[in-house]
Write a protein that holds these residues in place. Structure first.
Motif, PDB file in Angstrom:
ATOM      1  N   GLU A  39       5.698  13.086   3.611  1.00  0.00           N
ATOM      2  CA  GLU A  39       5.677  12.518   4.960  1.00  0.00           C
ATOM      3  C   GLU A  39       4.824  11.252   4.989  1.00  0.00           C
ATOM      4  OE1 GLU A  39       4.555  14.081   9.461  1.00  0.00           O
ATOM      5  OE2 GLU A  39       4.748  15.500   7.803  1.00  0.00           O
ATOM      6  N   LEU A  40       3.645  11.310   4.369  1.00  0.00           N
ATOM      7  CA  LEU A  40       2.765  10.151   4.346  1.00  0.00           C
ATOM      8  C   LEU A  40       3.368   9.009   3.533  1.00  0.00           C
ATOM      9  CD1 LEU A  40       0.035   8.952   5.136  1.00  0.00           C
ATOM     10  CD2 LEU A  40      -0.975  10.078   3.148  1.00  0.00           C
ATOM     11  N   LEU A  41       3.929   9.324   2.379  1.00  0.00           N
ATOM     12  CA  LEU A  41       4.532   8.293   1.536  1.00  0.00           C
ATOM     13  C   LEU A  41       5.765   7.682   2.193  1.00  0.00           C
ATOM     14  CD1 LEU A  41       4.151  10.038  -1.931  1.00  0.00           C
ATOM     15  CD2 LEU A  41       2.998   7.944  -1.191  1.00  0.00           C
ATOM     16  N   ALA A  42       6.494   8.481   2.957  1.00  0.00           N
ATOM     17  CA  ALA A  42       7.668   7.943   3.645  1.00  0.00           C
ATOM     18  C   ALA A  42       7.282   6.818   4.594  1.00  0.00           C
ATOM     19  CB  ALA A  42       8.380   9.057   4.416  1.00  0.00           C
ATOM     20  N   GLY A 176      -2.849  17.956   0.235  1.00  0.00           N
ATOM     21  CA  GLY A 176      -1.808  17.007  -0.148  1.00  0.00           C
ATOM     22  C   GLY A 176      -2.015  15.650   0.485  1.00  0.00           C
ATOM     23  N   VAL A 177      -2.397  15.654   1.777  1.00  0.00           N
ATOM     24  CA  VAL A 177      -2.676  14.390   2.466  1.00  0.00           C
ATOM     25  C   VAL A 177      -3.848  13.672   1.807  1.00  0.00           C
ATOM     26  CG1 VAL A 177      -3.530  13.383   4.613  1.00  0.00           C
ATOM     27  CG2 VAL A 177      -1.713  15.084   4.671  1.00  0.00           C
ATOM     28  N   LEU A 178      -4.924  14.398   1.532  1.00  0.00           N
ATOM     29  CA  LEU A 178      -6.118  13.776   0.958  1.00  0.00           C
ATOM     30  C   LEU A 178      -5.849  13.222  -0.435  1.00  0.00           C
ATOM     31  CD1 LEU A 178      -8.835  16.374   2.083  1.00  0.00           C
ATOM     32  CD2 LEU A 178      -8.354  14.133   3.078  1.00  0.00           C
ATOM     33  N   LEU A 179      -5.174  14.001  -1.265  1.00  0.00           N
ATOM     34  CA  LEU A 179      -4.888  13.538  -2.623  1.00  0.00           C
ATOM     35  C   LEU A 179      -3.940  12.347  -2.620  1.00  0.00           C
ATOM     36  CD1 LEU A 179      -4.534  16.937  -4.529  1.00  0.00           C
ATOM     37  CD2 LEU A 179      -6.360  15.250  -4.763  1.00  0.00           C
ATOM     38  N   THR A 180      -2.974  12.364  -1.709  1.00  0.00           N
ATOM     39  CA  THR A 180      -2.038  11.239  -1.632  1.00  0.00           C
ATOM     40  C   THR A 180      -2.738   9.978  -1.141  1.00  0.00           C
ATOM     41  OG1 THR A 180      -0.222  12.773  -1.173  1.00  0.00           O
ATOM     42  CG2 THR A 180       0.146  10.454  -0.653  1.00  0.00           C
ATOM     43  N   ALA A 181      -3.549  10.122  -0.089  1.00  0.00           N
ATOM     44  CA  ALA A 181      -4.215   8.964   0.501  1.00  0.00           C
ATOM     45  C   ALA A 181      -5.224   8.339  -0.438  1.00  0.00           C
ATOM     46  CB  ALA A 181      -4.886   9.360   1.814  1.00  0.00           C
ATOM     47  N   PHE A 182      -5.990   9.170  -1.140  1.00  0.00           N
ATOM     48  CA  PHE A 182      -7.093   8.639  -1.935  1.00  0.00           C
ATOM     49  C   PHE A 182      -6.853   8.692  -3.450  1.00  0.00           C
ATOM     50  CE2 PHE A 182      -8.958  10.241   2.047  1.00  0.00           C
ATOM     51  CZ  PHE A 182      -9.465   9.050   2.536  1.00  0.00           C
ATOM     52  N   VAL A 188      -1.001   3.645  -7.422  1.00  0.00           N
ATOM     53  CA  VAL A 188       0.370   3.568  -7.932  1.00  0.00           C
ATOM     54  C   VAL A 188       1.299   3.148  -6.806  1.00  0.00           C
ATOM     55  CG1 VAL A 188      -0.043   5.344  -9.690  1.00  0.00           C
ATOM     56  CG2 VAL A 188       0.886   6.010  -7.465  1.00  0.00           C
ATOM     57  N   SER A 189       2.477   2.670  -7.173  1.00  0.00           N
ATOM     58  CA  SER A 189       3.441   2.259  -6.158  1.00  0.00           C
ATOM     59  C   SER A 189       3.950   3.481  -5.398  1.00  0.00           C
ATOM     60  CB  SER A 189       4.621   1.534  -6.806  1.00  0.00           C
ATOM     61  OG  SER A 189       5.419   2.448  -7.543  1.00  0.00           O
ATOM     62  N   ASN A 190       4.477   3.239  -4.214  1.00  0.00           N
ATOM     63  CA  ASN A 190       5.035   4.335  -3.426  1.00  0.00           C
ATOM     64  C   ASN A 190       6.203   4.992  -4.150  1.00  0.00           C
ATOM     65  OD1 ASN A 190       3.241   3.729  -1.279  1.00  0.00           O
ATOM     66  ND2 ASN A 190       4.618   2.109  -0.600  1.00  0.00           N
ATOM     67  N   PHE A 191       7.008   4.178  -4.840  1.00  0.00           N
ATOM     68  CA  PHE A 191       8.136   4.684  -5.616  1.00  0.00           C
ATOM     69  C   PHE A 191       7.635   5.660  -6.677  1.00  0.00           C
ATOM     70  CE2 PHE A 191      11.337   4.376  -8.996  1.00  0.00           C
ATOM     71  CZ  PHE A 191      12.512   4.476  -8.285  1.00  0.00           C
ATOM     72  N   ASP A 192       6.599   5.264  -7.408  1.00  0.00           N
ATOM     73  CA  ASP A 192       6.041   6.132  -8.445  1.00  0.00           C
ATOM     74  C   ASP A 192       5.399   7.374  -7.848  1.00  0.00           C
ATOM     75  OD1 ASP A 192       6.864   4.234 -10.235  1.00  0.00           O
ATOM     76  OD2 ASP A 192       4.865   3.532 -10.785  1.00  0.00           O
ATOM     77  N   ALA A 193       4.701   7.210  -6.716  1.00  0.00           N
ATOM     78  CA  ALA A 193       4.008   8.344  -6.115  1.00  0.00           C
ATOM     79  C   ALA A 193       4.977   9.445  -5.704  1.00  0.00           C
ATOM     80  CB  ALA A 193       3.197   7.866  -4.909  1.00  0.00           C
ATOM     81  N   VAL A 194       6.121   9.063  -5.136  1.00  0.00           N
ATOM     82  CA  VAL A 194       7.108  10.056  -4.733  1.00  0.00           C
ATOM     83  C   VAL A 194       7.657  10.797  -5.953  1.00  0.00           C
ATOM     84  CG1 VAL A 194       9.377  10.346  -3.686  1.00  0.00           C
ATOM     85  CG2 VAL A 194       7.725   8.852  -2.611  1.00  0.00           C
ATOM     86  N   LEU A 195       7.865  10.069  -7.034  1.00  0.00           N
ATOM     87  CA  LEU A 195       8.360  10.715  -8.258  1.00  0.00           C
ATOM     88  C   LEU A 195       7.313  11.641  -8.862  1.00  0.00           C
ATOM     89  CD1 LEU A 195      10.272   7.706  -9.818  1.00  0.00           C
ATOM     90  CD2 LEU A 195      11.284   9.827  -8.969  1.00  0.00           C
TER      91      LEU A 195
END
Length: 553
Positions: A39-42, A176-182, A188-195
């Motif tokens: 959701e955050l990466l989207a 998940g939010v904390l690890l994604t945000a920080f 990394v790029s958003n493309f890479d993060a989603v993968l």
């Protein structure tokens, strides 16, 4: 919950480390984190294409809630099926993370090529379709796991098991939010993060099969799906630049461009775009952030953007004797650098570390001459350390100035930040076909800085244009005569024509400019939809001319 898993312990006679209950809880914990991470990466993926956060987050939240509802309903139907034994539920539960991973990989294959056409079609409807592509299928799969685990853990014992399942899943979402945000977004790029999220989900299914009892009938199928999902996500992650490089070469304004550098932060993605040099070795650099060009610089170091010269000209015309200045917003740093060159003690406020990195490396930011306060403009102005002769306000995020930086409360703090006779010069955008959105800004600004002068460059046929405001708590003097010998030829006549003919000055602000305007405060923003509409119009006017490679983060 350990006692509630007796229904499947017989299936795990060879399952020693980790325990069945612990593994199942780990999986629901991580899958809960994946839901919020996606959701955050989207939101980050969609911003360069669709721009307006109000529409993006409306789409994300709507599609997320629909997908979660569909997942809970589907999982509940399976869980309540009397035809499915506990082992069958366990097989479905084990397979769903890998299935979600496959859906994410498919979305990553699609969205780099689909989102630009969707944005050109419609920013609002396109944003909803984009959310469906990114979120719907993986979230349905991931959310279906919750009711399945409730049935596995405590099929007939009321809500005790479900409470713990949703508790663990929700705590996982927080992590998940904390690890994604920080841990992902800044590096990394958003493309890479989603993968990466997809690879983690596929690994969950694989882990289940590694420790699963041999008696599971679909063990081989689930293992195969897990391996395929993991390899697909890792392969696309490994070849991300090659795959997304299909969007190159980048052609823009009849020139070839390349992405020279990318800087990421929690506030967005800054790209430095470099034009291929002409036979004389001349080129331009563009400061590009979240889908919009914020500034352009010639190879000589001179700005190619009209607004930088307009801000400086207005500042010098209305406060020629200024000794101190504050620049709210850095960007490429051209305007504060020019003020410092004039001998004005100039400070900068900028919250985004990505902007600072780009300005230091590519735009000769000299913090000895223009010290930078890395903080939020609202926070700094609220506790303004001293009064300034001049404040240049150039605050943009996405398609416009954030709502909390155009409220009466902010302008009240800004007034206290100005010394006697001090002026504030604003760079804003006006939607000429929807003047009420700009009226909100003017009406709100006048409550605290009651003397205004408005300037706009002449652009035949323009529907969305730069609009510069000079504002002060005291009466504005007649602008001083100024001359510049360095304004680029393409801007010179436009600048002087604009300076000679302001749109309006207090007390002669026309009723048309203020008609329908409502005062915006921190507590009440009745203008939010009008402002979002104006931003949407601007985004729509430029998105069709922007190469897709610029938009992909």
């Amino acid at each position: 919950m350990l006692n509630s898993l007796n229904i499947i312990l017989d299936c795990y006679s060879h399952f020693t480390v980790p325990s069945p209950a612990m593994l199942l809880q780990i999986i629901i914990f991580i899958s809960g984190g994946a839901i919020l991470a996606l959701e955050l990466l989207a939101s980050r993926i969609m911003t360069p294409y669709f721009g307006v956060s109000l529409y993006i987050w409306t789409g994300i939240l709507s599609i997320t809630l629909i997908a979660l509802s569909a997942g809970y309903w589907t999982g509940g139907k399976l869980a309540n099926s009397r035809k499915l034994a506990a082992t069958s539920l366990l097989e479905i539960y084990s397979m769903l993370p890998a299935l979600a991973a496959m859906f994410i990989v498919a979305a990553c294959l699609i969205y780099p090529f689909a989102f630009a056409p969707l944005a050109n079609w419609s920013l609002v409807a396109g944003a909803f379709v984009a959310c469906l592509i990114l979120l719907a299928a993986p979230l349905i799969a991931a959310s279906a796991m919750n009711p399945l685990l409730v049935a596995i853990a405590k099929r007939h014992d009321g809500d005790g098991g479900s409470g713990q399942v949703f508790f663990v899943s929700t705590i996982g979402s927080v992590m998940g939010v904390l690890l994604t945000a920080f841990g992902l977004i800044p590096y990394v790029s958003n493309f890479d993060a989603v993968l990466i999220v997809a690879a983690v989900l596929a690994t969950l299914s694989l882990a289940m099969m590694i420790f699963a009892p041999k008696a599971l009938k679909r063990r081989a199928m689930i293992t195969t799906l897990s391996v395929v999902g993991l390899l697909a996500s890792l392969l696309l992650l490994w070849q991300a630049d090659t795959y997304t490089g299909r969007l190159s070469p980048i052609s823009y304004n009849s020139s070839s461009w390349r992405i020279e550098a990318t800087y990421r932060s929690l506030f967005g993605t800054v790209k430095i775009l470099k034009q291929e040099p002409d036979p004389n070795g001349d080129f331009k650099r563009l400061y590009f952030q979240d889908g919009l060009i914020q500034n352009g610089i010639e190879s000589s170091g001179r700005s190619s953007s009209f607004y930088t010269y307009a801000l400086e000209a207005l500042a010098m015309a209305y406060r020629p004797e200024a000794r101190t200045a504050l620049a709210l917003g850095l960007g490429a740093g051209m305007t504060p650098a020019r003020l410092a060159e004039r001998g004005i003690s100039t400070e900068i406020v900028e919250i985004d570390p990505a902007s600072l990195q780009a300005a230091r490396r590519f735009f000769a930011l000299d913090e000895n001459k223009t010290p930078v306060h890395q903080t939020d403009a609202r926070t700094f102005v609220h506790a303004c350390p001293h009064a300034y002769d001049l404040v240049v306000v150039d605050l943009f995020h996405g398609d416009g100035t954030p709502d909390y930086l155009i409220t009466r409360d902010f302008f009240r703090d800004l007034r206290h930040c100005l010394g006697t006779g001090g002026v504030a010069v604003f760079n804003t955008f006006a939607d000429l076909q929807n003047p009420v959105s700009y009226a909100h800004l003017l009406v709100t600004l006048r409550t605290e800085l009651s003397h205004l002068a408005i300037y706009r460059p002449s652009a035949v046929g323009a529907t969305h244009t730069n609009s510069f405001i000079v504002a002060s708590a005291s009466a504005l003097r007649e602008p001083a005569r100024i001359t510049f010998d360095y304004v680029p030829a393409q801007h010179e006549s436009t600048l002087w024509d604009m300076m000679a003919a302001p749109v309006a000055r207090t007390p002669a602000l026309t009723a048309v400019l203020l008609e329908g305007g409502k005062i915006i405060t921190d507590a009440h923003n009745r203008a939010a939809l009008d402002l979002a509409h104006a931003q949407r119009v601007y985004r729509q006017s430029v998105i069709g001319f922007t190469p897709p490679a610029f938009l992909l983060n």
